[in-house]
Design an enzyme around this catalytic site. Structure first.
Site, PDB file in Angstrom:
ATOM      1  N   TYR A  44       0.838  -1.195   0.000  1.00 16.52           N
ATOM      2  CA  TYR A  44       0.000   0.000   0.000  1.00 16.52           C
ATOM      3  C   TYR A  44       0.874   1.246   0.000  1.00 16.52           C
ATOM      4  O   TYR A  44       0.644   2.179  -0.779  1.00 16.52           O
ATOM      5  CB  TYR A  44      -0.924  -0.006   1.213  1.00 16.52           C
ATOM      6  CG  TYR A  44      -1.980   1.081   1.177  1.00 16.52           C
ATOM      7  CD1 TYR A  44      -3.042   1.013   0.280  1.00 16.52           C
ATOM      8  CD2 TYR A  44      -1.914   2.177   2.029  1.00 16.52           C
ATOM      9  CE1 TYR A  44      -4.003   2.006   0.228  1.00 16.52           C
ATOM     10  CE2 TYR A  44      -2.874   3.175   1.995  1.00 16.52           C
ATOM     11  CZ  TYR A  44      -3.913   3.088   1.095  1.00 16.52           C
ATOM     12  OH  TYR A  44      -4.866   4.080   1.043  1.00 16.52           O
TER      13      TYR A  44
ATOM     14  N   ILE B  97      -9.739   8.759   7.114  1.00 16.73           N
ATOM     15  CA  ILE B  97     -11.017   9.417   6.853  1.00 16.73           C
ATOM     16  C   ILE B  97     -12.122   8.508   7.382  1.00 16.73           C
ATOM     17  O   ILE B  97     -12.026   7.278   7.295  1.00 16.73           O
ATOM     18  CB  ILE B  97     -11.220   9.684   5.350  1.00 16.73           C
ATOM     19  CG1 ILE B  97     -10.020  10.472   4.778  1.00 16.73           C
ATOM     20  CG2 ILE B  97     -12.524  10.411   5.100  1.00 16.73           C
ATOM     21  CD1 ILE B  97      -9.837  11.860   5.331  1.00 16.73           C
TER      22      ILE B  97
END
Length: 262
Positions: free
Chosen positions: A162, A197
């Protein structure tokens, strides 16, 4: 009567991947509210159709379309963009939002997982830029917005692929921006780098630790001491899609509550 602020992207035509929920859906809703037409894709055809339907219901007319798309599929990129071009009579904004992750250090991570994440997070951004640019060239000024992550800079050895993929998106975005500039195209390319988020991605932390403890852990390195909201990212997309940002290209927008400064 529509106010000036609601016309920030009037006439823009945006193609958004990974739009079945979370960040992608928030971007689509906000762009449509500010005057854009939006074409939404996702591997989850039913869910992305529901988002487009909700947007059209809100506006009382067709301003949103949807289609199934596996962003790793090169041929599907070409056909989906053609569908969007036909539906909206052009494309002037591309938002490469689709993304996935995998856990594992370099020894533990299997090659299959490496290629799967790189395929969605990097190859798809390359394909999107490659095949959207001829359409953006016809509808200048244009904007390419690639969603990266603070993981491009804040490295965790358990998120090897990632981290690598999101760093690649940042670099690729700059290459695309400079390529467009040297061709004297009025098409900009920028990357957005959110930290945590409040989306479905953090739900497992809430379930495991409880919401209060999870937020405390996730925001430990965030000076603002809170999670970001989907609209925090969507408003950055709105700005970069609009003509307000005509002189901004090859930039990295860090939406992280100050985390990168400490």
């Amino acid at each position: 009567m529509t106010s000036f602020i609601e016309q920030r992207v009037a006439g823009k035509k945006a193609f958004i991947t990974g739009a079945a929920g979370g960040l992608g859906a928030a971007m689509a809703h906000l762009l449509a509210r500010h005057g854009a037409k939006v074409f939404l894709t996702d591997i989850n055809e039913e869910a992305v159709y529901a988002v487009a339907t909700a947007i059209n219901a809100e506006h009382g007319k067709t301003v949103a379309w949807s289609a199934a798309q596996n962003v790793r599929d090169e041929e599907r990129w070409q056909s989906a963009l053609a569908e969007a071009d036909s539906a909206m009579d052009g494309i002037s904004v591309l938002v490469n939002n689709a993304g996935i992750g995998a856990i594992g250090g370099v020894e533990a991570l299997q090659p299959k997982e490496w290629h799967r994440v790189m395929g969605v997070n990097v190859d798809a951004v390359y394909l999107g830029c490659k095949y959207a640019l001829p359409l953006l060239r016809q509808h200048q000024p244009g904007s390419i917005i690639n969603i990266s992550s603070m993981a491009a800079y804040k490295i965790d050895p358990d998120y090897t692929v990632y981290n690598a993929s999101k760093a690649a998106v940042a670099s690729l975005s700059k290459s695309v921006a400079l390529d467009c500039a040297r061709q004297k195209m009025d098409v900009r390319c920028n990357s957005i780098h959110p930290s945590f988020i409040r989306t479905g991605i953090v739900e497992p932390f809430f379930e495991q630790l409880g919401e209060e403890e999870a937020i405390k852990k996730l925001t430990r390195g965030v000076p603002l001491r809170r999670l970001g909201e989907v609209d925090d990212v969507a408003y950055a997309v709105l700005y970069l899609a609009s003509n307000e940002s005509r002189y901004i290209t090859a930039a990295e927008f860090r939406i992280d509550g100050g985390a990168s400064a400490v």
